[in-house]
Design a protein around this motif. Sequence first.
Motif, PDB file in Angstrom:
ATOM      1  N   PHE A 118       0.919  -1.108  -0.139  1.00  0.00           N
ATOM      2  CA  PHE A 118       0.100   0.059  -0.075  1.00  0.00           C
ATOM      3  C   PHE A 118       0.915   1.308  -0.166  1.00  0.00           C
ATOM      4  N   HIS A 119       2.016   1.296   0.938  1.00  0.00           N
ATOM      5  CA  HIS A 119       2.579   2.390   1.036  1.00  0.00           C
ATOM      6  C   HIS A 119       3.913   2.563   0.031  1.00  0.00           C
ATOM      7  N   GLY A 120       4.152   1.157  -0.847  1.00  0.00           N
ATOM      8  CA  GLY A 120       5.044   1.337  -1.902  1.00  0.00           C
ATOM      9  C   GLY A 120       6.297   1.001  -1.250  1.00  0.00           C
ATOM     10  N   ILE A 121       6.714   0.614  -0.141  1.00  0.00           N
ATOM     11  CA  ILE A 121       8.105   0.628   0.647  1.00  0.00           C
ATOM     12  C   ILE A 121       8.291  -0.988   0.884  1.00  0.00           C
ATOM     13  N   THR A 122       9.348  -1.347   1.602  1.00  0.00           N
ATOM     14  CA  THR A 122       9.642  -2.579   2.078  1.00  0.00           C
ATOM     15  C   THR A 122       9.143  -2.840   3.453  1.00  0.00           C
ATOM     16  N   LEU A 123       9.424  -3.924   4.121  1.00  0.00           N
ATOM     17  CA  LEU A 123       8.922  -4.231   5.480  1.00  0.00           C
ATOM     18  C   LEU A 123       9.926  -3.635   6.412  1.00  0.00           C
ATOM     19  N   GLU A 124      11.330  -3.516   5.869  1.00  0.00           N
ATOM     20  CA  GLU A 124      12.386  -3.089   6.811  1.00  0.00           C
ATOM     21  C   GLU A 124      12.098  -1.642   6.765  1.00  0.00           C
ATOM     22  N   ASP A 125      11.629  -0.914   5.985  1.00  0.00           N
ATOM     23  CA  ASP A 125      11.395   0.496   5.896  1.00  0.00           C
ATOM     24  C   ASP A 125      10.478   1.030   7.143  1.00  0.00           C
ATOM     25  N   PHE A 126       9.628   0.050   7.481  1.00  0.00           N
ATOM     26  CA  PHE A 126       8.773   0.437   8.799  1.00  0.00           C
ATOM     27  C   PHE A 126       9.530   0.670  10.136  1.00  0.00           C
ATOM     28  N   LYS A 127      10.711   0.090  10.199  1.00  0.00           N
ATOM     29  CA  LYS A 127      11.589   0.263  11.583  1.00  0.00           C
ATOM     30  C   LYS A 127      11.840   1.654  11.624  1.00  0.00           C
ATOM     31  N   PHE A 128      11.873   2.608  10.532  1.00  0.00           N
ATOM     32  CA  PHE A 128      12.481   3.853  10.581  1.00  0.00           C
ATOM     33  C   PHE A 128      11.272   4.979  10.554  1.00  0.00           C
ATOM     34  N   MET A 129      10.053   4.522  10.721  1.00  0.00           N
ATOM     35  CA  MET A 129       8.920   5.600  10.556  1.00  0.00           C
ATOM     36  C   MET A 129       7.788   5.408  11.770  1.00  0.00           C
ATOM     37  N   ASN A 130       7.191   6.351  11.943  1.00  0.00           N
ATOM     38  CA  ASN A 130       6.167   6.287  12.976  1.00  0.00           C
ATOM     39  C   ASN A 130       4.703   6.503  12.119  1.00  0.00           C
ATOM     40  N   ALA A 131       3.787   5.713  12.587  1.00  0.00           N
ATOM     41  CA  ALA A 131       2.524   5.744  11.937  1.00  0.00           C
ATOM     42  C   ALA A 131       1.757   7.206  11.868  1.00  0.00           C
ATOM     43  N   SER A 132       2.069   7.996  12.630  1.00  0.00           N
ATOM     44  CA  SER A 132       1.639   9.435  12.577  1.00  0.00           C
ATOM     45  C   SER A 132       1.730   9.975  11.150  1.00  0.00           C
ATOM     46  N   GLU A 133       3.176   9.576  10.658  1.00  0.00           N
ATOM     47  CA  GLU A 133       3.496   9.981   9.145  1.00  0.00           C
ATOM     48  C   GLU A 133       2.376   9.695   7.917  1.00  0.00           C
ATOM     49  N   TRP A 134       1.569   8.409   8.327  1.00  0.00           N
ATOM     50  CA  TRP A 134       0.555   8.252   7.468  1.00  0.00           C
ATOM     51  C   TRP A 134      -0.450   8.954   7.133  1.00  0.00           C
ATOM     52  N   TYR A 135      -0.933   9.685   8.104  1.00  0.00           N
ATOM     53  CA  TYR A 135      -2.259  10.374   8.177  1.00  0.00           C
ATOM     54  C   TYR A 135      -2.069  11.700   7.096  1.00  0.00           C
ATOM     55  N   ASN A 136      -3.153  11.853   6.452  1.00  0.00           N
ATOM     56  CA  ASN A 136      -3.061  13.135   5.638  1.00  0.00           C
ATOM     57  C   ASN A 136      -3.375  14.533   6.458  1.00  0.00           C
ATOM     58  N   ASN A 137      -4.220  14.247   7.665  1.00  0.00           N
ATOM     59  CA  ASN A 137      -4.403  15.360   8.422  1.00  0.00           C
ATOM     60  C   ASN A 137      -3.927  14.583   9.767  1.00  0.00           C
ATOM     61  N   PRO A 138      -2.951  15.205  10.319  1.00  0.00           N
ATOM     62  CA  PRO A 138      -2.308  14.834  11.533  1.00  0.00           C
ATOM     63  C   PRO A 138      -3.520  14.724  12.835  1.00  0.00           C
ATOM     64  N   ASP A 139      -4.342  15.708  12.955  1.00  0.00           N
ATOM     65  CA  ASP A 139      -5.303  15.578  13.879  1.00  0.00           C
ATOM     66  C   ASP A 139      -6.291  14.300  13.725  1.00  0.00           C
ATOM     67  N   ASP A 140      -6.486  13.705  12.406  1.00  0.00           N
ATOM     68  CA  ASP A 140      -7.314  12.385  12.422  1.00  0.00           C
ATOM     69  C   ASP A 140      -6.787  11.427  13.337  1.00  0.00           C
ATOM     70  N   ARG A 141      -5.283  11.259  13.687  1.00  0.00           N
ATOM     71  CA  ARG A 141      -4.826  10.242  14.354  1.00  0.00           C
ATOM     72  C   ARG A 141      -5.359  10.468  15.847  1.00  0.00           C
ATOM     73  N   LYS A 142      -5.272  11.745  16.235  1.00  0.00           N
ATOM     74  CA  LYS A 142      -5.694  12.346  17.747  1.00  0.00           C
ATOM     75  C   LYS A 142      -7.265  11.488  17.955  1.00  0.00           C
ATOM     76  N   SER A 143      -8.082  11.781  16.991  1.00  0.00           N
ATOM     77  CA  SER A 143      -9.334  11.737  17.186  1.00  0.00           C
ATOM     78  C   SER A 143      -9.728  10.380  17.081  1.00  0.00           C
ATOM     79  N   ILE A 144      -9.074   9.542  16.173  1.00  0.00           N
ATOM     80  CA  ILE A 144      -9.227   7.937  16.107  1.00  0.00           C
ATOM     81  C   ILE A 144      -8.911   7.452  17.386  1.00  0.00           C
TER      82      ILE A 144
END
Length: 949
Positions: A118-144
């Motif tokens: 879905f993200h167009g990356i490898t499984l290893e790449d997930f070690k270097f990111m935070n899920a908050s980077e996936w949201y188009n609107n950062p406030d959406d993560r807080k509300s969910i």
Amino acid sequence: HLVFHHHHLNGEIYLMEECPISKSRNEGMKTQVDREVFWRKDGTPFPVEYTVTPIFKNSEVIGAVISFKDITERKIFQEELLKAKEAADRVIDAMPIPTSVVTLDGDILRSNKAMAEFHGITLEDFKFMNASEWYNNPDDRKSIISKLQKEGSVVNYNIQFKRFATGEIRDTFVSLIPVQYMGKECVVGSIVDITDLKQIQEELAVAKENAEAATVAKSQFLATMSHEIRTPMNAIIGLSHLALKTELDSRQLDYLLKIEKSGQALLGIINDILDFSKIEAGRLSIEHTDMDLEQVIENVSNLVAHRVQEKGLEFTIHIANDVPTKLVGDPLRVSQVITNYCSNAIKFTQEGEIFINVSLGKKVGNRVKLKFSVKDTGIGMTENQIERIFKEFSQADSSTTRKYGGTGLGLAISKSLAELMGGEVWVTSELGKGSTFYFTCVFDLQREQDKQTFEPTIDLRGLSVLVCDDNETARFILTEALESFSFVVTQARSGKEAIDIITNNKEKKFDLILMDWKMPEMDGLETSKIILHDNKIDTPTIIMVTSFGREEIAEKAKEIGINKFLIKPVSHSLLFDTIMDVYGKEIKTRRNRVQKGMKYKKEIEKLLGTRILLTEDNEINQQVAKELLESAGFVVDVANNGYEALEKIRSSGVPSCYNIVLMDLQMPFMDGFTATEEIKKLSDYDSLPIIAMTADAMIGVKEKCLKVGMQDFVTKPIDPDEVFGVIVKFVKVEDIKEIPPVVVKQPKNNEEEFEFPPFKMIDVNDGLARMSGSKSLYKSLLEKFYENNKDLIEELRGAVSNNEQEKAVRISHSIKGVAGNLGAKELHKKAAALEIELKKNLSLESDAYHEFCSLLGIVLDEIQKNIVANNASEDILMEGELDKEKFAQMMNELENLLSERDFNSTKQLNEILKLTGVGLYKNDLKELGDLIKNFKYKEALNKIHAIIK
């Protein structure tokens, strides 16, 4: 090296990798170890945790305090946790939708391959990111996350995510479930990409809007088309009606009657055009009205018989003797299904017969299921064709439309109509041999079953009849009918067999022969010629029965001595009447008809004294309803509008002295809907039965009446049986407070001597039926109609010119009801059409307006010439010397009648007007008459006192 320590504590032997004291000495600090194993005496191992705390002396470790703990359960738990993690990992990896395990802070502990794709990356790449980077609107993560903590889970929450590799924004549904993962509070999150689906939905929404716009356009087109078709249809029906009033021979009368009936049937179908669209929209409603099954079948016969004859087919109809004919249902829809079946049968049959049959299916209480069938000898169908024959836009095969025409909707509509009437459809067929289409319907039974009775004169009972017809069905139907007349019947299948039967049975003399015309080898004409001209045969009477009404056949038949014809299909009544006519008998088919207004006679007699509040703004309608109800023994009070009705009910006592309210809908000041709502707000009167009484019988009006609190709905023009029916239904004997002595006075002979002229546009018999047969009342109402409406066109024109739409509609609505009550049926229809037109378009340029004005002028002119002008000639009788004593006596009698509000007041005044010499008081008496007709009794009494004085 391993060090063994043997302690006498519980008899265990400890096996350690190194000595705890040595560990304490080496490390010089408190140490905890959980990798050791102990053995019990029986040799079974178990894991332990020990803690070493050094003991110091002079800064040197000289020993240690050692404590041991059994950690078997902890190890088991850790192993299970590890297994659970591994299982969870396997599930996550196997998930076909993008899934991740994430901490509440957004750290990504585990993701599956679908999430990486879905993200167009490898499984290893997930070690270097935070899920908050996936949201188009950062406030959406807080509300969910907040929603998750409040509700315990999140299902299909609409969130816009960014693809990490491309930054592309995607619409998704996110679902979150809280879990423990690797000893941490986490969530398992999965996403469903709905971007493409959402785009499709948006495209569907646009398509839906376009379809709805097309539907509106189609509806507008159909409404216009329906109106355009109705205009010539009205001319066909109207001119047929007028032609029927002229001098006609029997054939012309038959043709015109069939034209009129066919026109009415077509008009009925046009008024409900595109039934399939209505069925699809769930807007098609089934009527429940009194219907005569024999009349329905006869109308079908009139519609399709000529087409059957044109193809040279036999056409027969049979209604089983045990089938009740007085039903409650929808005659138009029943006729429509049978006609659809017949049309198909005719279309696909080149030779043979069409046979309509009606039989009794099931009878339970007051309900009956009837089975209808139409049999043909046409091309038939295969099993595969039968399976799809009742589906919309479907015919037997792809070549059907090209070869035979049609849309393929007829049978689908028939199926829907039958199901709406509580029945079903099916078909049996054999390829090349024909088909039989069936349908069933459920009907209620009318209270009175008006069966035809056939009673020939004594000298004709037991009449010997020979039926000669090559068609088995036709022989069966004729034989059944003749035997029901008490006749003795013999059958012959051909002309030759008929001659053989006659000549070989000398002792048996036939009085009558029913001879089919079209038979193989020897037709009916040839057979009849031999029978009539053979000196050895006692000449019987012959009636030619044929499916083909051709002139040349009739001429040839007359030449050989046959003067009577019957056209198939032959009804029982037509057959009986023809035979009676042949033998010079005046007797005809008899029906035990229930007189109009007498359907509920016994029930009405128990309700004498019922108090009725009649709410109606039109004075003629007031008088019609009032006289009808009072003639039945009811006490009637009149309110001119909804406001008056409300005030009368409020002042009528608790509970109300009224037993029932008849409420018109369209009235000035306060209409019937508002009045009903206001009455229902009064807790003391909310159970008072209120019955809508209106000329507006459009779909939806009845539902609106029931919604505002009315109990039922009756239509104008007033049908006595319908009005009495609702009174019987809603008034209880125990609710009638007191029954005053009700005397229904019989009119004096001279009151009813007046004979009405032959009106062209007024059905006098229909009008009289609504007046309980009172000629004087009917005459006075026609006069009032003329006086009240001679300036109506100007009034209507003024309302339209002043843009007073409500007033214009009310004028057309009012005259619609009045015209119907007086028997001016065509004017009633034109007024109804005008009312509909004025609601849509306030204009004087429509066809509906011009047709209404034209017909109103004709009706008023007829009344003026035949009623009003005659009254002027009667004025001569008012001249001469007045017998004042008799005049005063009759005026006193009138005063007494008025004091009692007796409806015979009008009749008494008419008697006074016939006195010789009363012309001196003509103007005063006319003014008095107007006051009485307008129910202004107080002013009328004052006027009487002034005249007597």
